[in-house]
Design a protein around this motif. Structure first.
Motif, mmCIF file in Angstrom:
data_model
loop_
_atom_site.group_PDB
_atom_site.id
_atom_site.type_symbol
_atom_site.label_atom_id
_atom_site.label_comp_id
_atom_site.label_asym_id
_atom_site.label_seq_id
_atom_site.Cartn_x
_atom_site.Cartn_y
_atom_site.Cartn_z
ATOM 1 N N ILE A 61 -5.971 1.019 5.315
ATOM 2 C CA ILE A 61 -4.713 0.453 5.744
ATOM 3 C C ILE A 61 -3.542 1.618 5.521
ATOM 4 C CG2 ILE A 61 -2.918 -1.203 5.761
ATOM 5 C CD1 ILE A 61 -5.261 -3.175 5.329
ATOM 6 N N GLU A 62 -3.468 2.316 4.055
ATOM 7 C CA GLU A 62 -2.626 3.132 3.725
ATOM 8 C C GLU A 62 -2.493 4.383 4.893
ATOM 9 O OE1 GLU A 62 -2.808 3.670 -0.132
ATOM 10 O OE2 GLU A 62 -1.616 2.016 -0.778
ATOM 11 N N ALA A 63 -4.154 4.822 4.983
ATOM 12 C CA ALA A 63 -4.276 5.831 6.015
ATOM 13 C C ALA A 63 -3.693 5.877 7.420
ATOM 14 C CB ALA A 63 -5.855 6.303 5.871
ATOM 15 N N LEU A 72 5.971 2.498 8.209
ATOM 16 C CA LEU A 72 6.130 2.625 9.450
ATOM 17 C C LEU A 72 7.719 1.740 9.741
ATOM 18 C CD1 LEU A 72 3.087 1.173 11.380
ATOM 19 C CD2 LEU A 72 3.997 3.166 11.820
ATOM 20 N N ASP A 73 8.500 2.313 10.477
ATOM 21 C CA ASP A 73 9.574 1.422 10.959
ATOM 22 C C ASP A 73 9.172 0.165 11.465
ATOM 23 O OD1 ASP A 73 11.431 3.543 9.920
ATOM 24 O OD2 ASP A 73 11.357 4.789 11.933
ATOM 25 N N GLU A 130 13.244 -3.048 7.517
ATOM 26 C CA GLU A 130 13.388 -2.205 8.525
ATOM 27 C C GLU A 130 12.164 -0.985 8.009
ATOM 28 O OE1 GLU A 130 14.314 0.248 11.608
ATOM 29 O OE2 GLU A 130 15.330 -1.634 11.151
ATOM 30 N N GLU A 131 11.954 -0.649 7.120
ATOM 31 C CA GLU A 131 10.870 0.299 6.661
ATOM 32 C C GLU A 131 9.615 -0.518 5.929
ATOM 33 O OE1 GLU A 131 11.348 4.400 4.794
ATOM 34 O OE2 GLU A 131 11.111 3.120 3.015
ATOM 35 N N ILE A 132 8.496 -0.578 6.580
ATOM 36 C CA ILE A 132 7.451 -1.312 6.076
ATOM 37 C C ILE A 132 6.501 -0.353 5.374
ATOM 38 C CG2 ILE A 132 5.637 -3.081 6.837
ATOM 39 C CD1 ILE A 132 7.403 -3.479 9.596
ATOM 40 N N THR A 133 6.001 -0.670 4.178
ATOM 41 C CA THR A 133 5.018 0.052 3.633
ATOM 42 C C THR A 133 3.796 -0.578 3.900
ATOM 43 O OG1 THR A 133 5.246 -1.178 1.447
ATOM 44 C CG2 THR A 133 6.437 0.667 1.496
#
Length: 158
Positions: free
Chosen positions: A43-45, A61-62, A119-122
């Protein structure tokens, strides 16, 4: 998968399937899910390919990019379908979304999604907070080696 459903009974009936029952849905889920789940690393990749690394070197991802990707790639969602899925995942629809014969009321969904999804999703936030999947805590095992552990549909190194 859509074609499998759509034309599943075509030879027998000459008609395309437009609705399925719960039993058929469960069969499709079981037959088309990844055999060994998804690892956090996978998922990180995907987040690194689709998004960027933030200041903490985390794959991100925004929110607007994620919502756009969910609507336009793979199985296409309308805005209402996406809102229904996300509000269900985030707990606004505790019943698990709409059932047959019941229409989804998207009132307040946009504000709720903006409030609940940063707003910023890890990748980690996406897995744990949006999908609600457990992320196992890293644990050392014998002489510094790592072993694979499985938690739900998510595989992680521990």
């Amino acid at each position: 998968m859509l074609n499998e459903v759509k034309f599943g009974e075509y030879l027998e009936t000459g008609k395309q399937v437009t609705e399925i029952n719960l039993g058929d849905f469960i069969k499709l889920y079981i037959n088309h899910r990844p055999a060994f789940g998804l690892s956090v690393k996978e998922i990180e990749a995907a987040f690194r390919v689709l998004g960027y690394e933030n200041e903490e070197q985390e794959a991100c991802l925004d929110r607007s990019d994620l919502l756009l990707l969910l609507q336009q790639k793979g199985e296409h969602f309308t805005e209402e379908e996406l809102a229904e899925c996300l509000t269900t995942l985030l707990g606004m629809n505790p019943e698990g979304g709409s059932s047959e014969g019941v229409t989804y009321d998207p009132a307040g969904a946009e504000a709720f999604i903006e409030e609940e999804i940063p707003e910023e999703i890890t990748a980690t936030h996406f897995v744990a907070e949006i999908l609600g999947l457990p992320i196992p805590e890293p644990a050392l095992t014998g002489m510094g080696k790592t072993t694979e552990t499985r938690s739900g549909d998510l595989t992680a190194k521990s």
